[in-house]
Motif scaffolding. Structure first.
Motif, PDB file in Angstrom:
ATOM      1  N   GLY A  27       0.996  -1.246  -0.030  1.00  0.00           N
ATOM      2  CA  GLY A  27       0.243  -0.138  -0.086  1.00  0.00           C
ATOM      3  C   GLY A  27       0.635   1.443   0.221  1.00  0.00           C
ATOM      4  O   GLY A  27       0.323   2.054   0.943  1.00  0.00           O
ATOM      5  N   ALA A 106      -2.642   2.549   2.009  1.00  0.00           N
ATOM      6  CA  ALA A 106      -3.148   1.312   2.883  1.00  0.00           C
ATOM      7  C   ALA A 106      -3.718   2.129   3.895  1.00  0.00           C
ATOM      8  O   ALA A 106      -3.827   2.675   4.204  1.00  0.00           O
ATOM      9  CB  ALA A 106      -1.407   1.193   3.802  1.00  0.00           C
ATOM     10  N   ALA A 144      -6.981   0.242  -2.455  1.00  0.00           N
ATOM     11  CA  ALA A 144      -6.559   0.638  -1.433  1.00  0.00           C
ATOM     12  C   ALA A 144      -5.932  -1.133  -0.723  1.00  0.00           C
ATOM     13  O   ALA A 144      -6.879  -1.686  -1.013  1.00  0.00           O
ATOM     14  CB  ALA A 144      -6.372   1.325   0.286  1.00  0.00           C
ATOM     15  N   ARG A 145      -4.601  -1.202  -0.081  1.00  0.00           N
ATOM     16  CA  ARG A 145      -4.713  -2.070   0.646  1.00  0.00           C
ATOM     17  C   ARG A 145      -4.772  -2.489   1.948  1.00  0.00           C
ATOM     18  O   ARG A 145      -4.449  -1.254   2.225  1.00  0.00           O
ATOM     19  CB  ARG A 145      -2.764  -3.002  -0.093  1.00  0.00           C
ATOM     20  CG  ARG A 145      -2.623  -2.613  -1.264  1.00  0.00           C
ATOM     21  CD  ARG A 145      -2.319  -4.381  -1.982  1.00  0.00           C
ATOM     22  NE  ARG A 145      -2.227  -4.666  -3.136  1.00  0.00           N
ATOM     23  CZ  ARG A 145      -2.721  -5.873  -3.509  1.00  0.00           C
ATOM     24  NH1 ARG A 145      -3.504  -6.712  -2.798  1.00  0.00           N
ATOM     25  NH2 ARG A 145      -2.080  -5.840  -4.868  1.00  0.00           N
TER      26      ARG A 145
END
Length: 189
Positions: A27, A106, A144-145
């Motif tokens: 991220g 992230a 997003a991660r």
């Protein structure tokens, strides 16, 4: 239809480079000093080119030029598009432009009170056996991660827009429930 990073089936590495696929799960922006990978698919070129989105080992998307343009318009500040060094399908070079999508942010979206994680001796998370996500997560944006699991998350609005534009992927849009079974989103399997 899962792409690897070397001619060897199932490889997470590209020989002779400093490429590390884990950097695409963090991220964060892709490190400028890191090499771009070579991508290999064990399928005919024609089959590969029929899709707008394919998946690489590590749950990393490889998208067509058409989907890349769409993502730049809808989520450009949340992603990086990375051009692989080369792409091959059953050993045949693929000349069409395809891009690895790196989610450059992230977020924390896991409900740790419900999720079950395997932990190291020092208490850090190794992997999840069950993941429960919060309904909303601060800072989500469009893509997003997830900070602890590395899962790729997209917003409902982006998923709806992708469906409306009729992008074609080999898996379809969906989500994973706690038991990690795939559930299609709006019949997009």
């Amino acid at each position: 239809m899962l792409g690897s990073y070397d001619a060897e089936s199932g490889s997470y590495e590209t020989a002779g480079t400093n490429f590390d696929y884990l950097s695409l799960l963090s991220g964060e922006p892709y490190p400028a000093e890191m090499d771009r990978p070579k991508i290999f698919f064990p399928c005919p070129k024609k089959k590969l080119l029929a899709y707008d989105c394919l998946w690489l080992l590590g749950d990393i998307p490889l998208v067509s030029q058409r989907l890349a343009n769409f993502l730049v318009l809808k989520a450009g500040h949340h992603i990086q598009l990375l051009k692989p060094t080369s792409i091959a399908a059953n050993g045949e070079a693929v000349g069409d432009d395809n891009y690895i999508v790196n989610a450059a942010q992230a977020i924390s979206a896991i409900d740790h009170s419900k999720s079950v994680a395997e932990r190291s001796d020092k208490g850090s998370i190794l992997y999840f056996n069950e993941i429960w996500l919060h309904d909303t997560a601060a800072g989500m944006g469009e893509i997003a991660r997830e900070r602890d699991s590395g899962d790729l998350l997209i917003s409902q609005e982006l998923a709806d827009a992708m469906i409306e534009q009729k992008f074609k992927g080999d898996k379809g849009l969906g989500f994973y429930i706690a038991e990690r079974s795939f559930t299609p989103y709006k019949n997009q399997a």
